[in-house]
Design a protein around this motif. Sequence first.
Motif, short mmCIF file in Angstrom:
data_model
loop_
_atom_site.label_atom_id
_atom_site.label_comp_id
_atom_site.label_asym_id
_atom_site.label_seq_id
_atom_site.Cartn_x
_atom_site.Cartn_y
_atom_site.Cartn_z
N TYR A 46 35.78 17.02 38.83
CA TYR A 46 36.23 16.49 40.13
C TYR A 46 35.55 16.43 41.38
O TYR A 46 36.04 15.72 42.22
CB TYR A 46 36.95 17.60 40.01
N TYR A 47 35.06 17.28 41.86
CA TYR A 47 34.27 17.90 42.75
C TYR A 47 33.06 16.87 42.96
O TYR A 47 32.67 16.30 44.27
CB TYR A 47 33.29 19.19 42.71
N LEU A 48 32.25 16.16 41.99
CA LEU A 48 31.17 14.74 42.01
C LEU A 48 32.67 13.68 42.55
O LEU A 48 31.32 13.07 43.22
CB LEU A 48 30.69 15.06 41.38
N ILE A 49 33.96 13.71 41.84
CA ILE A 49 34.45 12.12 42.32
C ILE A 49 34.76 12.32 43.68
O ILE A 49 35.00 11.57 44.28
CB ILE A 49 35.34 12.06 41.14
N MET A 50 35.33 13.57 44.17
CA MET A 50 35.38 14.07 46.18
C MET A 50 34.72 13.44 46.18
O MET A 50 34.49 12.39 47.75
CB MET A 50 35.97 15.49 45.73
N LYS A 51 33.23 13.67 46.12
CA LYS A 51 32.27 13.77 46.92
C LYS A 51 31.73 11.82 46.83
O LYS A 51 31.07 11.63 48.09
CB LYS A 51 30.87 14.36 46.46
N GLU A 52 31.68 11.42 45.66
CA GLU A 52 31.83 10.22 46.23
C GLU A 52 32.58 9.21 46.79
O GLU A 52 32.24 8.36 47.13
CB GLU A 52 31.94 9.34 44.55
N ALA A 100 38.76 8.75 54.72
CA ALA A 100 37.32 8.45 53.87
C ALA A 100 38.47 8.74 52.69
O ALA A 100 38.77 7.25 52.02
CB ALA A 100 35.91 8.94 53.90
N VAL A 101 38.14 9.55 52.37
CA VAL A 101 38.99 9.55 50.71
C VAL A 101 40.50 9.23 50.80
O VAL A 101 41.02 8.19 49.82
CB VAL A 101 39.22 10.77 50.25
N ILE A 112 40.57 12.34 43.65
CA ILE A 112 40.99 12.91 42.67
C ILE A 112 42.40 13.48 43.67
O ILE A 112 42.50 14.09 45.02
CB ILE A 112 40.42 14.59 42.55
N ALA A 113 43.87 13.68 42.80
CA ALA A 113 44.96 13.63 43.35
C ALA A 113 44.99 15.51 43.77
O ALA A 113 44.81 16.37 43.30
CB ALA A 113 46.13 13.60 42.97
N THR A 114 44.67 15.99 45.33
CA THR A 114 44.74 17.84 45.50
C THR A 114 46.15 17.73 46.36
O THR A 114 44.85 17.76 47.89
CB THR A 114 42.98 18.00 45.36
N PRO A 115 46.66 17.77 45.98
CA PRO A 115 47.71 18.15 44.88
C PRO A 115 48.00 17.22 44.19
O PRO A 115 48.74 17.01 43.37
CB PRO A 115 48.27 19.48 44.93
N THR A 116 48.25 15.86 45.61
CA THR A 116 48.69 14.51 45.28
C THR A 116 48.12 13.21 45.67
O THR A 116 46.81 13.74 47.02
CB THR A 116 49.90 14.32 45.44
N ALA A 117 48.13 12.24 45.33
CA ALA A 117 47.08 11.09 46.03
C ALA A 117 47.37 10.93 47.47
O ALA A 117 46.73 10.94 47.99
CB ALA A 117 47.52 9.17 45.20
N ILE A 123 41.61 18.40 51.05
CA ILE A 123 40.67 19.18 50.46
C ILE A 123 39.11 18.83 50.77
O ILE A 123 37.96 19.40 51.07
CB ILE A 123 40.77 19.96 49.14
N PRO A 124 38.71 17.49 50.35
CA PRO A 124 37.27 16.92 49.89
C PRO A 124 37.00 16.87 51.68
O PRO A 124 35.88 16.99 51.65
CB PRO A 124 37.67 15.82 49.45
#
Length: 296
Positions: A46-52, A100-101, A112-117, A123-124
């Motif tokens: 999940y964290y890798l997707i956030m960084k991407e 950006a995210v 990643i929905a954190t907590p939603t889209a 968080i990222p």
Amino acid sequence: MRFRTLKGLAELCVAEGATIAEVMLADQSQESGKPPEYVMDKMRAYYLIMKEAVHKGLTEDTTSRSGLTGRDAQRVMAFMTSDVPSLGEEACKAMAYALAVSEVNASMGRIIATPTAGSCGIIPGVFFASQERFGWDDDHLVRGLLTAGAIGYVIANNSFVSGAEGGCQAEVGSAIGMAAGALVELRGGTPEQAMHAVGLALKNTLGLICDPVGGLVEIPCIVRNGFGAVNAMAAADMALAGVRSVIPSDEVVQVMYEVGTAMPEKHRETAKGGLAQTPTGRQIMKELNLGRKKQS
């Protein structure tokens, strides 16, 4: 889970001499029937997707299908490198990364929905900017995701994280609280300080309505993610400095529930009120509807 409240979570940490992340990892492993390393691997992914998503939002065209939003994160980064941001460089980075995210989400990219889209950038934005500043390895941030998850679990089970149910205070507000509490623990704060950070963050988003222009998760959702990242960092710093949430965090969560329940339907993701029904908001909706008719 062995905890249902933020107070209960903090007390469990003290009783076991554990961090919030350690308690959450143990409970998630127990509940899922998967070993702790499996849970950690999933969170690493999940964290890798956030960084991407941060990278994509800063380097690629994020113009949304509606054409209403895109590239604001890149504008903020360009401003930061050519001028002196009032926020300072670190907070400005967190804001840009959050934008950006959120822009990647609006342009149909992977997040990643954190907590939603609708609140996916906060968080990222906070985590990645802090990782760059403090030199943390990825696993440290993965543990931070577990901390944020524990806080989000409590909020979701005692209030809401959905804008359709409780307004934007439920989406952006919850994400700010999750990021703030996690950042406190990432920086070595105590569970009690983390809980104060959650309360401080949530108190300052109470009553925030969900009023997406055109019914899209773009305006004002994206900029709220940027502001949210900065607010989370401010709440974390206050808590680490010893500032307390005088109203206990669990009571703040309950107030968020009461406010969200009382919020008119037009202010809960229906696009029937707020910014969505300003003259400009209505004109945007009209133009979007015309475009949809032409496409069909």
